[in-house]
Write a protein that holds these residues in place. Structure first.
Motif: not given
Length: 460
Positions: A21-22, A25-26, A29, A188, A191-192
């Motif tokens: 997950a890390e 991740s984006d 951000p 990365y 995401t989502d």
């Protein structure tokens, strides 16, 4: 992805779920409201706007930043979407460091440009989160247009045509729409499930029928589209992969980087993706960087990029190269593949030859080096798959192995336009594809309007 292509390599559960997950991740951000206001306040709102001139879609960058600075993110989003309906994805994946931000006055004077990409993401994210639609479909015209490919060019073309009231059918070969935004971007960076959220946002205007799992040259043919529709836009991208053309290329463990990235993007559990302990990536573009970095993030112990020319010749931006090295990827230059070392049918390493430029021509020096590897990625470019057109008996003119178009995206066939990676103009960037799809839609609309306005001959 061919079954079994990733069977060899480190077993699953290399990393903890928290580490995956890390790692994925984006990359950048999103800015919160306060951060966006502070960053927008750094803009000088230059009257000559070098940033705007550097944007392939010509977004009014000073205006959208000023709108953020005055607390109007929705107005900012409309300014962006007026020129680039896929502004949300472009904010995430565009190499802004070599486009708008490179020419920012702050960059020139201070070495720290305004973060235009992140500000663009902030505004478009606000609008999409609110499902704020800025455009209403015009009254239906009764005209029907077929768009081949639901990538950035196809989506941009379809949306602009729908705004004018035309009925659009998008024919997409893959199970999901989005093109490279869905299948070809590092996980990365998007995401989502953002690519699908953007497809939904774009098609929400209405008048767009999205048909997935239908390929040109297999399920339908170009002459039939020309007969059935008032216009056709070809935006199918690139389907072919350049080979290494060396001994041992067909061994297990030699993988197309594009397919690896596509598989990773669709994976629900990263621990299910075996990856080599020692990975070598051949290439110097964005695909090479994305494959290398993600291999490292999946748990590969050693990852090396080998490129046949120097650092300054790499298509990947300096930012992307630095990103790779920051993740532990080693980049080696002036090396070209000579043969894949195979043991028991599996890749065990690669032999490379040192290269140099002699009178402007790249030549091998004869000196070689061996790198151990149990997985080798081919990332030396894609080619246009001619089979989709050849099977139709069509006569679209090609240039340099891609579809030839004029300044408005017209092909050599009447009623047929094209844009995106399948044409031989512009850079292979998401933002360039969007611009070409948008501009072709404007040309199609003008052509249809001209036909409608033409006087009808009356027989005596």
């Amino acid at each position: 992805m061919p079954e079994g292509q990733f069977k060899e390599g480190i077993a699953g559960d290399r990393l903890s779920p928290e580490k995956y997950a890390e790692n994925f991740s984006d990359l950048h951000p999103p800015l919160d409201r306060h951060e966006a206001l502070v960053e927008a306040d750094r803009c000088y709102f230059c009257y000559d706007a070098p940033c705007m001139n550097a944007c392939p879609t010509s977004i009014d960058i000073p205006l959208f930043i000023r709108q953020i600075a005055t607390g109007n993110p929705l107005g900012s989003a409309k300014t962006i979407f007026d020129q680039n309906i896929l502004g949300g994805m472009c904010a995430r994946v565009c190499p802004t460091e070599t486009l708008c931000e490179e020419v920012c006055v702050r960059e020139v004077a201070e070495g720290k440009p305004v973060q235009i990409g992140r500000l663009q993401r902030y505004a478009t994210d606000v609008a999409m989160a609110m499902d704020k639609q800025f455009y209403k479909r015009a009254q239906p015209t009764g005209r029907k247009i077929a768009v081949v490919g639901a990538g950035p060019a196809g989506l941009a073309c379809a949306h602009r045509l729908a705004r004018y009231g035309h009925d659009v059918t998008i024919l997409e070969a893959r199970p999901k729409a989005g093109g490279l935004n869905e299948y070809g971007i590092a996980a990365y960076k998007s995401t989502d499930d953002f690519a699908q959220a953007e497809v939904d946002y774009v098609t929400a205007i209405g008048g767009i029928d999205l048909v997935e799992g239908k390929a040109l040259g297999r399920d339908y043919f170009l002459p039939d589209l020309v007969k059935t529709y008032d216009a056709v836009f070809l935006g199918m991208g690139l389907g072919g992969i350049n080979g290494l053309r060396v001994e041992g290329e067909d061994a297990d463990g030699v993988v197309n980087a594009v397919e690896f990235i596509a598989t990773l993007r669709q994976a629900e559990d990263f621990s299910d993706l075996p990856v080599g302990r020692r990975v070598v990536v051949i290439g110097g573009g964005m695909t090479a960087i994305d494959a290398a970095v993600q291999s490292k993030l999946l748990g590969a112990e050693e990852v090396t990029i080998c490129y046949r020319r120097g650092k300054e010749h790499m298509n990947a931006s300096e930012f992307e190269q630095d990103l790779a090295t920051s993740k532990g990827v080693v980049i080696r230059h002036w090396l070209q593949p000579k043969r894949v070392v195979v043991q028991f049918g599996k890749a065990a390493g690669i032999e490379l030859e040192y290269t140099e430029l002699v009178d402007g021509k790249l030549v091998g020096t004869g000196e070689t080096v061996h790198i151990e590897a149990d997985q080798i990625f081919k990332a030396i470019g894609q080619t246009f798959d001619l089979s989709s057109l050849n099977s139709t008996g069509s006569t679209v003119r090609l240039e340099g192995g891609k579809i030839a178009v004029d300044a408005e995206g017209r092909t050599s066939l009447p009623k047929v336009w094209a844009g995106g990676d399948c044409v031989g103009v512009g850079e292979d960037l998401t933002v360039s594809a969007v611009a070409q799809g948008r501009d072709a839609a404007e040309s199609i609309h003008r052509a249809l309007a001209a036909v409608a306005a033409a006087p009808v001959a009356v027989s005596a």
